[in-house]
Design a protein around this motif. Structure first.
Motif, mmCIF file in Angstrom:
data_model
loop_
_atom_site.group_PDB
_atom_site.id
_atom_site.type_symbol
_atom_site.label_atom_id
_atom_site.label_comp_id
_atom_site.label_asym_id
_atom_site.label_seq_id
_atom_site.Cartn_x
_atom_site.Cartn_y
_atom_site.Cartn_z
ATOM 1 N N PHE A 143 -3.090 -3.498 -9.695
ATOM 2 C CA PHE A 143 -3.231 -2.540 -8.605
ATOM 3 C C PHE A 143 -4.649 -2.011 -8.488
ATOM 4 O O PHE A 143 -5.476 -2.172 -9.382
ATOM 5 C CB PHE A 143 -2.235 -1.382 -8.747
ATOM 6 C CG PHE A 143 -2.378 -0.551 -9.993
ATOM 7 C CD1 PHE A 143 -3.186 0.582 -10.013
ATOM 8 C CD2 PHE A 143 -1.674 -0.878 -11.145
ATOM 9 C CE1 PHE A 143 -3.291 1.362 -11.150
ATOM 10 C CE2 PHE A 143 -1.767 -0.105 -12.285
ATOM 11 C CZ PHE A 143 -2.584 1.017 -12.293
ATOM 12 N N HIS A 144 -4.898 -1.371 -7.348
ATOM 13 C CA HIS A 144 -6.169 -0.715 -7.063
ATOM 14 C C HIS A 144 -5.866 0.687 -6.576
ATOM 15 O O HIS A 144 -5.013 0.879 -5.711
ATOM 16 C CB HIS A 144 -6.939 -1.480 -5.978
ATOM 17 C CG HIS A 144 -8.181 -0.777 -5.554
ATOM 18 N ND1 HIS A 144 -8.199 0.134 -4.512
ATOM 19 C CD2 HIS A 144 -9.443 -0.819 -6.047
ATOM 20 C CE1 HIS A 144 -9.423 0.603 -4.380
ATOM 21 N NE2 HIS A 144 -10.194 0.048 -5.289
ATOM 22 N N ASP A 153 0.859 -1.179 0.000
ATOM 23 C CA ASP A 153 0.000 0.000 0.000
ATOM 24 C C ASP A 153 0.895 1.229 0.000
ATOM 25 O O ASP A 153 1.667 1.441 0.936
ATOM 26 C CB ASP A 153 -0.907 0.010 1.226
ATOM 27 C CG ASP A 153 -1.792 1.245 1.275
ATOM 28 O OD1 ASP A 153 -2.489 1.501 0.281
ATOM 29 O OD2 ASP A 153 -1.761 1.961 2.289
ATOM 30 N N PHE A 154 0.811 2.024 -1.065
ATOM 31 C CA PHE A 154 1.531 3.283 -1.130
ATOM 32 C C PHE A 154 0.579 4.374 -0.661
ATOM 33 O O PHE A 154 -0.519 4.524 -1.195
ATOM 34 C CB PHE A 154 2.000 3.586 -2.557
ATOM 35 C CG PHE A 154 3.100 2.688 -3.026
ATOM 36 C CD1 PHE A 154 4.405 2.906 -2.609
ATOM 37 C CD2 PHE A 154 2.844 1.630 -3.877
ATOM 38 C CE1 PHE A 154 5.440 2.084 -3.046
ATOM 39 C CE2 PHE A 154 3.864 0.795 -4.319
ATOM 40 C CZ PHE A 154 5.169 1.027 -3.891
ATOM 41 N N PRO A 208 3.837 2.176 -11.368
ATOM 42 C CA PRO A 208 3.021 3.181 -12.062
ATOM 43 C C PRO A 208 2.032 3.841 -11.091
ATOM 44 O O PRO A 208 0.820 3.659 -11.180
ATOM 45 C CB PRO A 208 2.306 2.362 -13.140
ATOM 46 C CG PRO A 208 2.172 1.004 -12.523
ATOM 47 C CD PRO A 208 3.419 0.815 -11.696
ATOM 48 N N LEU A 209 2.550 4.610 -10.165
ATOM 49 C CA LEU A 209 1.749 5.229 -9.113
ATOM 50 C C LEU A 209 1.252 6.590 -9.580
ATOM 51 O O LEU A 209 2.038 7.453 -9.967
ATOM 52 C CB LEU A 209 2.607 5.382 -7.852
ATOM 53 C CG LEU A 209 1.911 5.864 -6.592
ATOM 54 C CD1 LEU A 209 0.878 4.838 -6.125
ATOM 55 C CD2 LEU A 209 2.937 6.105 -5.503
ATOM 56 N N ARG A 210 -0.079 6.777 -9.543
ATOM 57 C CA ARG A 210 -0.676 8.043 -9.969
ATOM 58 C C ARG A 210 -1.333 8.783 -8.805
ATOM 59 O O ARG A 210 -1.339 10.000 -8.778
ATOM 60 C CB ARG A 210 -1.713 7.803 -11.067
ATOM 61 C CG ARG A 210 -1.119 7.157 -12.303
ATOM 62 C CD ARG A 210 -2.142 6.965 -13.380
ATOM 63 N NE ARG A 210 -3.203 6.051 -12.946
ATOM 64 C CZ ARG A 210 -4.123 5.558 -13.742
ATOM 65 N NH1 ARG A 210 -4.144 5.893 -15.014
ATOM 66 N NH2 ARG A 210 -5.041 4.740 -13.281
ATOM 67 N N GLN A 252 -2.833 0.283 -3.932
ATOM 68 C CA GLN A 252 -2.349 -1.012 -3.477
ATOM 69 C C GLN A 252 -1.947 -1.866 -4.680
ATOM 70 O O GLN A 252 -2.685 -1.957 -5.649
ATOM 71 C CB GLN A 252 -3.437 -1.773 -2.683
ATOM 72 C CG GLN A 252 -4.037 -0.999 -1.534
ATOM 73 C CD GLN A 252 -5.087 0.013 -1.967
ATOM 74 O OE1 GLN A 252 -5.862 -0.220 -2.876
ATOM 75 N NE2 GLN A 252 -5.095 1.171 -1.319
ATOM 76 N N PHE A 253 -0.767 -2.480 -4.583
ATOM 77 C CA PHE A 253 -0.261 -3.382 -5.618
ATOM 78 C C PHE A 253 -0.307 -4.802 -5.065
ATOM 79 O O PHE A 253 0.058 -5.030 -3.912
ATOM 80 C CB PHE A 253 1.174 -3.003 -6.012
ATOM 81 C CG PHE A 253 1.255 -1.749 -6.823
ATOM 82 C CD1 PHE A 253 1.321 -1.807 -8.210
ATOM 83 C CD2 PHE A 253 1.226 -0.510 -6.210
ATOM 84 C CE1 PHE A 253 1.373 -0.644 -8.961
ATOM 85 C CE2 PHE A 253 1.277 0.663 -6.965
ATOM 86 C CZ PHE A 253 1.347 0.594 -8.337
ATOM 87 N N PHE A 254 -0.724 -5.749 -5.901
ATOM 88 C CA PHE A 254 -0.917 -7.132 -5.476
ATOM 89 C C PHE A 254 -0.018 -8.070 -6.261
ATOM 90 O O PHE A 254 0.003 -8.033 -7.496
ATOM 91 C CB PHE A 254 -2.379 -7.533 -5.676
ATOM 92 C CG PHE A 254 -3.329 -6.688 -4.874
ATOM 93 C CD1 PHE A 254 -3.624 -7.025 -3.559
ATOM 94 C CD2 PHE A 254 -3.896 -5.547 -5.409
ATOM 95 C CE1 PHE A 254 -4.488 -6.248 -2.801
ATOM 96 C CE2 PHE A 254 -4.763 -4.759 -4.669
ATOM 97 C CZ PHE A 254 -5.058 -5.109 -3.357
ATOM 98 N N PHE A 255 0.694 -8.916 -5.536
ATOM 99 C CA PHE A 255 1.624 -9.866 -6.133
ATOM 100 C C PHE A 255 1.417 -11.249 -5.534
ATOM 101 O O PHE A 255 1.085 -11.386 -4.358
ATOM 102 C CB PHE A 255 3.079 -9.443 -5.864
ATOM 103 C CG PHE A 255 3.422 -8.095 -6.423
ATOM 104 C CD1 PHE A 255 3.889 -7.981 -7.720
ATOM 105 C CD2 PHE A 255 3.268 -6.946 -5.667
ATOM 106 C CE1 PHE A 255 4.198 -6.725 -8.246
ATOM 107 C CE2 PHE A 255 3.580 -5.702 -6.183
ATOM 108 C CZ PHE A 255 4.044 -5.593 -7.474
#
Length: 169
Positions: free
Chosen positions: A147-148, A61-62, A106-108, A113-116
């Motif tokens: 991501f979400h 989570d960024f 690719p954060l805007r 949240q990115f899922f791996f």
């Protein structure tokens, strides 16, 4: 100035100093609880690389403690981490504190949240996705990220990993 007036000023000054010290301590405590006090917060790129190399699925989570939606999501993130502990690595990266944590992603907007899956393989968007997950692909079509964007609840995070085959109680 009368002696009585000096004592009154001394008492007022003492109350001000003690009150200020207590207020600063309380502000730090509340700030820590709201966003920065995660036991799963990362502070360097190496910790992100280490998490992605693990055999467990990962959610990054960024966000930032200065972001309203991020602060609202903080208790949900703590709850999700508790529910998924031992099954999924949940980590938080404060990109206001250190923008380099998001390098290569690719954060805007935040929160995102990115899922791996295990070993950093991007998770596939499950059939019937209702959360609005995004599959980010390279120019040649290679799936790089899932991501979400925006806040999620703990139930949504746990449900997503359940849909992706992670055994969640």
């Amino acid at each position: 100035m009368a002696w009585k007036d000096k004592r009154l000023w001394a008492l007022a000054l003492a109350v001000l100093v003690i009150g200020s010290a207590w207020g600063m301590r309380e502000w730090d405590r509340r700030r820590e609880v709201k966003a920065g006090g995660f036991t799963f917060q990362v502070r360097d790129r190496g910790a992100i690389s280490e998490a992605l190399a693990s055999p467990m699925p990962v959610m990054i989570d960024f966000g930032s403690e200065y972001c309203g939606p991020c602060r609202e999501m903080a208790p949900e993130l703590v709850k999700a981490e508790r529910l998924l502990k031992g099954k999924v690595r949940v980590i938080f990266a404060d990109v206001w504190e250190d923008q380099s944590l998001a390098k290569g992603f690719p954060l805007r907007v935040i929160p995102t949240q990115f899922f791996f899956g295990p070993k950093g393989v991007p998770m596939e968007v499950p059939k019937g996705d209702v959360l609005g997950l995004v599959e980010y692909r390279s120019g040649d079509g290679k799936h790089l990220f899932t991501f979400h964007e925006g806040p999620l609840t703990a139930d949504e995070i746990v449900g997503l990993f359940r849909q992706m085959g992670v055994p969640v109680d």
